[in-house]
Design a protein around this motif. Structure first.
Motif, PDB file in Angstrom:
ATOM      1  N   ASP A  29     -36.906 -17.025 -29.625  1.00  0.00           N
ATOM      2  CA  ASP A  29     -37.774 -15.904 -29.987  1.00  0.00           C
ATOM      3  C   ASP A  29     -36.945 -14.646 -30.298  1.00  0.00           C
ATOM      4  OD1 ASP A  29     -40.490 -14.774 -30.260  1.00  0.00           O
ATOM      5  OD2 ASP A  29     -39.923 -13.599 -28.499  1.00  0.00           O
ATOM      6  N   ALA A  30     -35.933 -14.390 -29.494  1.00  0.00           N
ATOM      7  CA  ALA A  30     -35.072 -13.219 -29.728  1.00  0.00           C
ATOM      8  C   ALA A  30     -34.339 -13.335 -31.060  1.00  0.00           C
ATOM      9  CB  ALA A  30     -34.074 -13.062 -28.581  1.00  0.00           C
ATOM     10  N   ILE A  31     -33.852 -14.536 -31.368  1.00  0.00           N
ATOM     11  CA  ILE A  31     -33.153 -14.740 -32.646  1.00  0.00           C
ATOM     12  C   ILE A  31     -34.132 -14.597 -33.807  1.00  0.00           C
ATOM     13  CG2 ILE A  31     -31.890 -16.424 -34.061  1.00  0.00           C
ATOM     14  CD1 ILE A  31     -30.810 -17.544 -31.324  1.00  0.00           C
ATOM     15  N   ARG A  32     -35.343 -15.112 -33.648  1.00  0.00           N
ATOM     16  CA  ARG A  32     -36.358 -15.001 -34.713  1.00  0.00           C
ATOM     17  C   ARG A  32     -36.679 -13.531 -35.002  1.00  0.00           C
ATOM     18  NH1 ARG A  32     -38.778 -14.328 -38.617  1.00  0.00           N
ATOM     19  NH2 ARG A  32     -40.755 -15.229 -39.242  1.00  0.00           N
ATOM     20  N   ARG A  33     -36.764 -12.735 -33.941  1.00  0.00           N
ATOM     21  CA  ARG A  33     -37.087 -11.311 -34.120  1.00  0.00           C
ATOM     22  C   ARG A  33     -35.909 -10.506 -34.668  1.00  0.00           C
ATOM     23  NH1 ARG A  33     -37.780  -9.314 -29.222  1.00  0.00           N
ATOM     24  NH2 ARG A  33     -37.647 -11.243 -28.064  1.00  0.00           N
ATOM     25  N   ASN A  34     -34.683 -10.953 -34.405  1.00  0.00           N
ATOM     26  CA  ASN A  34     -33.483 -10.222 -34.843  1.00  0.00           C
ATOM     27  C   ASN A  34     -32.483 -11.206 -35.426  1.00  0.00           C
ATOM     28  OD1 ASN A  34     -34.197  -7.527 -33.673  1.00  0.00           O
ATOM     29  ND2 ASN A  34     -34.210  -8.736 -31.801  1.00  0.00           N
ATOM     30  N   ASP A  35     -32.823 -11.780 -36.565  1.00  0.00           N
ATOM     31  CA  ASP A  35     -31.977 -12.786 -37.196  1.00  0.00           C
ATOM     32  C   ASP A  35     -30.593 -12.213 -37.481  1.00  0.00           C
ATOM     33  OD1 ASP A  35     -31.696 -15.397 -38.045  1.00  0.00           O
ATOM     34  OD2 ASP A  35     -32.370 -14.986 -40.086  1.00  0.00           O
ATOM     35  N   GLY A  36     -29.564 -12.992 -37.169  1.00  0.00           N
ATOM     36  CA  GLY A  36     -28.198 -12.549 -37.392  1.00  0.00           C
ATOM     37  C   GLY A  36     -27.643 -11.723 -36.249  1.00  0.00           C
ATOM     38  N   SER A  37     -28.175 -11.955 -35.049  1.00  0.00           N
ATOM     39  CA  SER A  37     -27.756 -11.194 -33.874  1.00  0.00           C
ATOM     40  C   SER A  37     -26.466 -11.746 -33.277  1.00  0.00           C
ATOM     41  CB  SER A  37     -28.830 -11.257 -32.786  1.00  0.00           C
ATOM     42  OG  SER A  37     -30.002 -10.636 -33.215  1.00  0.00           O
ATOM     43  N   LEU A  60     -29.947 -25.166 -29.165  1.00  0.00           N
ATOM     44  CA  LEU A  60     -30.671 -24.808 -30.388  1.00  0.00           C
ATOM     45  C   LEU A  60     -29.849 -25.151 -31.625  1.00  0.00           C
ATOM     46  CD1 LEU A  60     -32.178 -21.389 -29.227  1.00  0.00           C
ATOM     47  CD2 LEU A  60     -33.379 -23.587 -29.448  1.00  0.00           C
ATOM     48  N   VAL A  61     -28.531 -24.988 -31.554  1.00  0.00           N
ATOM     49  CA  VAL A  61     -27.652 -25.369 -32.669  1.00  0.00           C
ATOM     50  C   VAL A  61     -27.685 -26.884 -32.847  1.00  0.00           C
ATOM     51  CG1 VAL A  61     -25.233 -25.506 -33.424  1.00  0.00           C
ATOM     52  CG2 VAL A  61     -26.135 -23.340 -32.558  1.00  0.00           C
ATOM     53  N   THR A  62     -27.573 -27.625 -31.748  1.00  0.00           N
ATOM     54  CA  THR A  62     -27.603 -29.089 -31.802  1.00  0.00           C
ATOM     55  C   THR A  62     -28.907 -29.589 -32.416  1.00  0.00           C
ATOM     56  OG1 THR A  62     -26.143 -29.269 -29.884  1.00  0.00           O
ATOM     57  CG2 THR A  62     -27.481 -31.201 -30.399  1.00  0.00           C
ATOM     58  N   GLY A  63     -30.000 -28.905 -32.134  1.00  0.00           N
ATOM     59  CA  GLY A  63     -31.300 -29.277 -32.697  1.00  0.00           C
ATOM     60  C   GLY A  63     -31.532 -28.742 -34.097  1.00  0.00           C
ATOM     61  N   SER A  64     -30.525 -28.106 -34.690  1.00  0.00           N
ATOM     62  CA  SER A  64     -30.609 -27.537 -36.046  1.00  0.00           C
ATOM     63  C   SER A  64     -31.685 -26.462 -36.160  1.00  0.00           C
ATOM     64  CB  SER A  64     -30.848 -28.621 -37.098  1.00  0.00           C
ATOM     65  OG  SER A  64     -29.804 -29.566 -37.080  1.00  0.00           O
ATOM     66  N   LEU A  65     -31.961 -25.769 -35.045  1.00  0.00           N
ATOM     67  CA  LEU A  65     -32.948 -24.697 -35.053  1.00  0.00           C
ATOM     68  C   LEU A  65     -32.311 -23.346 -35.356  1.00  0.00           C
ATOM     69  CD1 LEU A  65     -34.896 -25.920 -31.916  1.00  0.00           C
ATOM     70  CD2 LEU A  65     -35.544 -26.213 -34.313  1.00  0.00           C
ATOM     71  N   VAL A  66     -31.051 -23.216 -35.010  1.00  0.00           N
ATOM     72  CA  VAL A  66     -30.279 -22.012 -35.320  1.00  0.00           C
ATOM     73  C   VAL A  66     -28.873 -22.440 -35.748  1.00  0.00           C
ATOM     74  CG1 VAL A  66     -31.553 -20.601 -33.641  1.00  0.00           C
ATOM     75  CG2 VAL A  66     -29.375 -21.623 -32.969  1.00  0.00           C
ATOM     76  N   TYR A  67     -28.133 -21.525 -36.332  1.00  0.00           N
ATOM     77  CA  TYR A  67     -26.742 -21.805 -36.697  1.00  0.00           C
ATOM     78  C   TYR A  67     -25.918 -20.545 -36.487  1.00  0.00           C
ATOM     79  CZ  TYR A  67     -28.151 -19.680 -41.147  1.00  0.00           C
ATOM     80  OH  TYR A  67     -28.652 -18.830 -42.113  1.00  0.00           O
ATOM     81  N   ARG A  68     -24.625 -20.769 -36.272  1.00  0.00           N
ATOM     82  CA  ARG A  68     -23.685 -19.670 -36.037  1.00  0.00           C
ATOM     83  C   ARG A  68     -22.833 -19.451 -37.279  1.00  0.00           C
ATOM     84  NH1 ARG A  68     -22.610 -23.024 -31.246  1.00  0.00           N
ATOM     85  NH2 ARG A  68     -23.404 -22.006 -29.386  1.00  0.00           N
ATOM     86  N   GLU A  69     -22.499 -18.191 -37.509  1.00  0.00           N
ATOM     87  CA  GLU A  69     -21.565 -17.829 -38.580  1.00  0.00           C
ATOM     88  C   GLU A  69     -20.706 -16.677 -38.103  1.00  0.00           C
ATOM     89  OE1 GLU A  69     -23.407 -16.786 -42.280  1.00  0.00           O
ATOM     90  OE2 GLU A  69     -24.073 -18.832 -42.671  1.00  0.00           O
ATOM     91  N   GLN A  72     -19.676 -10.960 -41.021  1.00  0.00           N
ATOM     92  CA  GLN A  72     -19.062 -10.466 -42.248  1.00  0.00           C
ATOM     93  C   GLN A  72     -18.329  -9.146 -42.017  1.00  0.00           C
ATOM     94  OE1 GLN A  72     -18.996 -12.225 -45.136  1.00  0.00           O
ATOM     95  NE2 GLN A  72     -20.025 -13.826 -43.968  1.00  0.00           N
ATOM     96  N   VAL A  73     -18.764  -8.427 -40.980  1.00  0.00           N
ATOM     97  CA  VAL A  73     -18.178  -7.125 -40.656  1.00  0.00           C
ATOM     98  C   VAL A  73     -16.937  -7.273 -39.780  1.00  0.00           C
ATOM     99  CG1 VAL A  73     -18.614  -4.890 -39.545  1.00  0.00           C
ATOM    100  CG2 VAL A  73     -20.436  -6.025 -40.837  1.00  0.00           C
ATOM    101  N   ASP A  74     -17.030  -8.129 -38.767  1.00  0.00           N
ATOM    102  CA  ASP A  74     -15.932  -8.330 -37.826  1.00  0.00           C
ATOM    103  C   ASP A  74     -15.782  -9.826 -37.599  1.00  0.00           C
ATOM    104  OD1 ASP A  74     -14.180  -8.514 -35.698  1.00  0.00           O
ATOM    105  OD2 ASP A  74     -15.178  -6.990 -34.478  1.00  0.00           O
ATOM    106  N   ARG A  75     -14.817 -10.431 -38.242  1.00  0.00           N
ATOM    107  CA  ARG A  75     -14.651 -11.879 -38.222  1.00  0.00           C
ATOM    108  C   ARG A  75     -14.412 -12.441 -36.819  1.00  0.00           C
ATOM    109  NH1 ARG A  75     -16.618 -14.262 -42.365  1.00  0.00           N
ATOM    110  NH2 ARG A  75     -15.141 -15.962 -42.316  1.00  0.00           N
ATOM    111  N   ARG A  76     -14.109 -11.581 -35.842  1.00  0.00           N
ATOM    112  CA  ARG A  76     -13.917 -12.036 -34.461  1.00  0.00           C
ATOM    113  C   ARG A  76     -15.245 -12.307 -33.777  1.00  0.00           C
ATOM    114  NH1 ARG A  76     -10.813  -7.013 -32.335  1.00  0.00           N
ATOM    115  NH2 ARG A  76     -12.454  -6.167 -33.635  1.00  0.00           N
ATOM    116  N   LYS A  77     -16.313 -11.765 -34.314  1.00  0.00           N
ATOM    117  CA  LYS A  77     -17.638 -11.922 -33.706  1.00  0.00           C
ATOM    118  C   LYS A  77     -18.417 -13.036 -34.397  1.00  0.00           C
ATOM    119  CE  LYS A  77     -18.143  -7.205 -32.119  1.00  0.00           C
ATOM    120  NZ  LYS A  77     -19.006  -6.035 -32.092  1.00  0.00           N
ATOM    121  N   VAL A  78     -19.319 -13.626 -33.634  1.00  0.00           N
ATOM    122  CA  VAL A  78     -20.184 -14.686 -34.150  1.00  0.00           C
ATOM    123  C   VAL A  78     -21.617 -14.166 -34.156  1.00  0.00           C
ATOM    124  CG1 VAL A  78     -21.083 -17.004 -33.698  1.00  0.00           C
ATOM    125  CG2 VAL A  78     -18.665 -16.507 -33.318  1.00  0.00           C
ATOM    126  N   GLU A  79     -22.320 -14.446 -35.224  1.00  0.00           N
ATOM    127  CA  GLU A  79     -23.732 -14.080 -35.322  1.00  0.00           C
ATOM    128  C   GLU A  79     -24.554 -15.360 -35.369  1.00  0.00           C
ATOM    129  OE1 GLU A  79     -23.530 -11.755 -38.898  1.00  0.00           O
ATOM    130  OE2 GLU A  79     -23.111  -9.926 -37.774  1.00  0.00           O
TER     131      GLU A  79
END
Length: 128
Positions: A29-37, A60-69, A72-79
């Motif tokens: 729910d938190a990711i849905r409300r703030n996509d790319g967090s 959630l990643v294993t279930g293909s419900l969300v994905y990590r990237e 773009q601003v700070d390559r050390r961080k994951v969204e």
């Protein structure tokens, strides 16, 4: 406090029907409300932290419900972003939770008892 536990248990039952824990639902729910967090933002929005947050996102990643990237601003961080499949699952579950809320509201208006008393009663009945 007891009412909150009973209400949480009722919600947990609904989300469990979809294979989620309450933490996983809160994270989705938190990711849905703030996509790319970032994970820190998801933690703040969901109330889930540390290893519990990591496990929830991993599932959630294993279930293909969300994905990590990488950010773009700070390559050390994951969204974390919600996928189309995650958006569909979120919508379906959100509708069921809305239905639960409407049923509780209808029962309180018909019975004349407070929402808190009804939730307490449902909690007591669950224990039987």
């Amino acid at each position: 406090m007891h009412t909150t536990k009973n209400l949480s248990a009722m919600v947990a039952d609904v989300v469990a029907e979809h294979g989620f824990t309450l933490d996983e639902w809160m994270v989705l729910d938190a990711i849905r409300r703030n996509d790319g967090s970032a994970m820190s933002q998801i933690s703040t929005a969901s109330g889930c932290a540390g290893a519990s947050l990591t496990r929830a996102v991993d599932k959630l990643v294993t279930g293909s419900l969300v994905y990590r990237e990488a950010s773009q601003v700070d390559r050390r961080k994951v969204e974390v972003f919600i996928s189309d499949r995650g958006r569909d699952a979120h919508q379906e579950l959100r509708e069921q939770l809305r239905d639960l809320d409407e049923r509780v509201e209808k029962m309180t208006s018909v019975s004349g008892i407070s929402r808190e008393a009804l939730v307490e009663l449902c909690g007591a009945l669950r224990g039987i």
